[in-house]
Motif scaffolding. Structure first.
Motif, mmCIF file in Angstrom:
data_model
loop_
_atom_site.group_PDB
_atom_site.id
_atom_site.type_symbol
_atom_site.label_atom_id
_atom_site.label_comp_id
_atom_site.label_asym_id
_atom_site.label_seq_id
_atom_site.Cartn_x
_atom_site.Cartn_y
_atom_site.Cartn_z
ATOM 1 N N PRO A 36 7.194 -33.752 37.517
ATOM 2 C CA PRO A 36 6.932 -32.522 36.757
ATOM 3 C C PRO A 36 6.923 -32.699 35.236
ATOM 4 C CG PRO A 36 9.235 -32.601 37.371
ATOM 5 C CD PRO A 36 8.608 -33.831 37.977
ATOM 6 N N GLU A 37 7.273 -33.876 34.759
ATOM 7 C CA GLU A 37 7.481 -34.018 33.311
ATOM 8 C C GLU A 37 6.174 -34.106 32.513
ATOM 9 O OE1 GLU A 37 10.737 -36.336 35.525
ATOM 10 O OE2 GLU A 37 8.544 -36.181 35.590
ATOM 11 N N LEU A 38 5.130 -34.689 33.117
ATOM 12 C CA LEU A 38 3.916 -35.004 32.359
ATOM 13 C C LEU A 38 2.691 -34.398 33.037
ATOM 14 C CD1 LEU A 38 4.669 -38.759 31.546
ATOM 15 C CD2 LEU A 38 5.062 -36.764 30.071
ATOM 16 N N LYS A 39 2.476 -33.124 32.832
ATOM 17 C CA LYS A 39 1.361 -32.418 33.467
ATOM 18 C C LYS A 39 0.028 -33.089 33.177
ATOM 19 C CE LYS A 39 -0.845 -27.858 33.765
ATOM 20 N NZ LYS A 39 -0.790 -26.438 33.304
ATOM 21 N N TYR A 40 -0.132 -33.584 31.948
ATOM 22 C CA TYR A 40 -1.390 -34.224 31.553
ATOM 23 C C TYR A 40 -1.211 -35.734 31.351
ATOM 24 C CZ TYR A 40 -2.853 -29.404 30.689
ATOM 25 O OH TYR A 40 -3.147 -28.065 30.826
ATOM 26 N N GLY A 41 -0.221 -36.297 31.978
ATOM 27 C CA GLY A 41 0.108 -37.698 31.724
ATOM 28 C C GLY A 41 -0.385 -38.681 32.755
ATOM 29 N N CYS A 42 -1.574 -38.452 33.301
ATOM 30 C CA CYS A 42 -2.063 -39.351 34.352
ATOM 31 C C CYS A 42 -2.317 -40.763 33.825
ATOM 32 C CB CYS A 42 -3.319 -38.797 35.007
ATOM 33 S SG CYS A 42 -4.673 -38.417 33.867
ATOM 34 N N GLU A 43 -2.753 -40.879 32.565
ATOM 35 C CA GLU A 43 -3.081 -42.207 32.042
ATOM 36 C C GLU A 43 -1.825 -43.058 31.835
ATOM 37 O OE1 GLU A 43 -6.118 -39.223 30.386
ATOM 38 O OE2 GLU A 43 -3.927 -39.374 30.389
ATOM 39 N N VAL A 44 -0.806 -42.500 31.185
ATOM 40 C CA VAL A 44 0.405 -43.302 30.942
ATOM 41 C C VAL A 44 1.167 -43.544 32.242
ATOM 42 C CG1 VAL A 44 0.638 -42.610 28.531
ATOM 43 C CG2 VAL A 44 1.809 -41.293 30.308
ATOM 44 N N THR A 45 1.094 -42.609 33.184
ATOM 45 C CA THR A 45 1.749 -42.823 34.476
ATOM 46 C C THR A 45 1.033 -43.920 35.255
ATOM 47 O OG1 THR A 45 2.397 -40.491 34.508
ATOM 48 C CG2 THR A 45 2.602 -41.710 36.561
ATOM 49 N N SER A 46 -0.292 -43.932 35.192
ATOM 50 C CA SER A 46 -1.048 -45.024 35.817
ATOM 51 C C SER A 46 -0.700 -46.355 35.166
ATOM 52 C CB SER A 46 -2.551 -44.755 35.696
ATOM 53 O OG SER A 46 -2.942 -43.630 36.453
ATOM 54 N N LEU A 47 -0.533 -46.348 33.846
ATOM 55 C CA LEU A 47 -0.131 -47.567 33.144
ATOM 56 C C LEU A 47 1.244 -48.022 33.605
ATOM 57 C CD1 LEU A 47 -0.472 -49.739 30.995
ATOM 58 C CD2 LEU A 47 0.302 -48.079 29.280
ATOM 59 N N ALA A 48 2.168 -47.087 33.813
ATOM 60 C CA ALA A 48 3.501 -47.448 34.297
ATOM 61 C C ALA A 48 3.424 -48.129 35.661
ATOM 62 C CB ALA A 48 4.388 -46.207 34.363
ATOM 63 N N MET A 49 2.524 -47.654 36.516
ATOM 64 C CA MET A 49 2.349 -48.282 37.838
ATOM 65 C C MET A 49 1.856 -49.714 37.696
ATOM 66 S SD MET A 49 0.684 -45.456 40.398
ATOM 67 C CE MET A 49 0.239 -43.894 39.623
ATOM 68 N N VAL A 50 0.847 -49.912 36.846
ATOM 69 C CA VAL A 50 0.266 -51.241 36.663
ATOM 70 C C VAL A 50 1.297 -52.200 36.066
ATOM 71 C CG1 VAL A 50 -1.440 -52.533 35.316
ATOM 72 C CG2 VAL A 50 -2.113 -50.441 36.521
ATOM 73 N N LEU A 51 2.042 -51.727 35.071
ATOM 74 C CA LEU A 51 3.072 -52.575 34.476
ATOM 75 C C LEU A 51 4.166 -52.902 35.488
ATOM 76 C CD1 LEU A 51 3.397 -50.911 30.944
ATOM 77 C CD2 LEU A 51 2.472 -53.179 31.452
ATOM 78 N N GLY A 52 4.541 -51.911 36.291
ATOM 79 C CA GLY A 52 5.547 -52.157 37.317
ATOM 80 C C GLY A 52 5.108 -53.215 38.307
ATOM 81 N N TYR A 53 3.848 -53.175 38.707
ATOM 82 C CA TYR A 53 3.325 -54.187 39.634
ATOM 83 C C TYR A 53 3.350 -55.570 39.000
ATOM 84 C CZ TYR A 53 0.185 -56.527 42.903
ATOM 85 O OH TYR A 53 -0.354 -57.388 43.833
ATOM 86 N N ALA A 54 3.157 -55.607 37.678
ATOM 87 C CA ALA A 54 3.168 -56.885 36.956
ATOM 88 C C ALA A 54 4.584 -57.378 36.674
ATOM 89 C CB ALA A 54 2.398 -56.745 35.655
ATOM 90 N N GLY A 55 5.595 -56.591 37.082
ATOM 91 C CA GLY A 55 6.982 -56.988 36.876
ATOM 92 C C GLY A 55 7.550 -56.573 35.533
#
Length: 219
Positions: A36-55
């Motif tokens: 619920p924190e980032l209604k318009y935050g799809c880009e940075v949340t997607s970046l968090a996923m990619v960075l998480g996968y990269a360790g």
């Protein structure tokens, strides 16, 4: 069955695009929800996923503060947007949704990825779709810009930014491309909160083309 627009790869694209290494692949990229924190935050949340996968540990809220912003104020007249920021310069509006927000494009996302993974960011914007699939085939998830329903955009908007007119759909969305097979691509969607969602390949490719073929990853 709904009709979908098929975007055909030109002969030039076929010649310049590398063939995907594998006929199919599915990467186990961790799912992170923007709400619920980032209604318009799809880009940075997607970046968090990619960075998480990269360790790389990177919290979506931290990324939401570190991303570049275009602070030009929203100006409306009779309910229509007259002036606002440029998403290519930085995030436009309020990402939390407390006030109206919009989006950010590929370059600021690449710049932030580069901060966490120096000399490893890759901007695939403008490349043939086959090149994006090739990158996924090599084991790297890709942040891609599409729409909320992964179809062609249907909410056009335009506003003035300085001397330039920004023309962009309001139903823009960013997701993580995590795999593909013969007929589908698979995405992690930070808004729906669903992981490895299958989307017809031609349908998704058409929306990606309409959103100017934006894509960012790492190597």
């Amino acid at each position: 069955m709904e009709e979908t627009e098929t975007i055909h790869i030109s002969d030039h694209e076929k010649d310049s695009a590398p063939a995907a290494h594998k006929k199919e692949i599915l990467l186990n990229v961790p799912l992170i929800r923007q709400n619920p924190e980032l209604k318009y935050g799809c880009e940075v949340t997607s970046l968090a996923m990619v960075l998480g996968y990269a360790g790389v540990t990177a919290d979506k809220l931290t990324l939401s503060k570190e991303i570049k912003f275009d602070h030009d104020p929203l100006v409306k007249q009779d309910g229509n947007i007259i002036k606002w920021g440029n998403p290519q310069h930085g995030f436009v509006g309020d990402m939390t949704g407390k006030e109206q927000g919009y989006a950010v494009y590929d370059k600021p996302i690449q710049d932030l990825l580069e901060k966490y993974m120096p000399n490893r960011s890759v901007n695939l914007t403008g490349m043939p779709f086959q090149a994006v699939l090739h990158h996924v085939s090599s084991g790297f998830p890709v942040i891609v810009w599409t729409t909320g329903n992964y179809r062609l955009p249907d909410r056009p908007e335009a506003w003035q930014h300085g001397k330039r007119i920004i023309e962009t759909p309001m139903d823009l969305h960013a997701v993580v491309l995590v795999g593909y097979d013969k007929n589908h691509v698979f995405i992690n969607d930070p808004l729906s909160g669903k992981k490895q969602v299958p989307v017809p390949k031609d349908t998704f490719k058409a929306s990606w083309h309409a959103l100017k073929k934006r894509a960012v990853s790492y190597k």
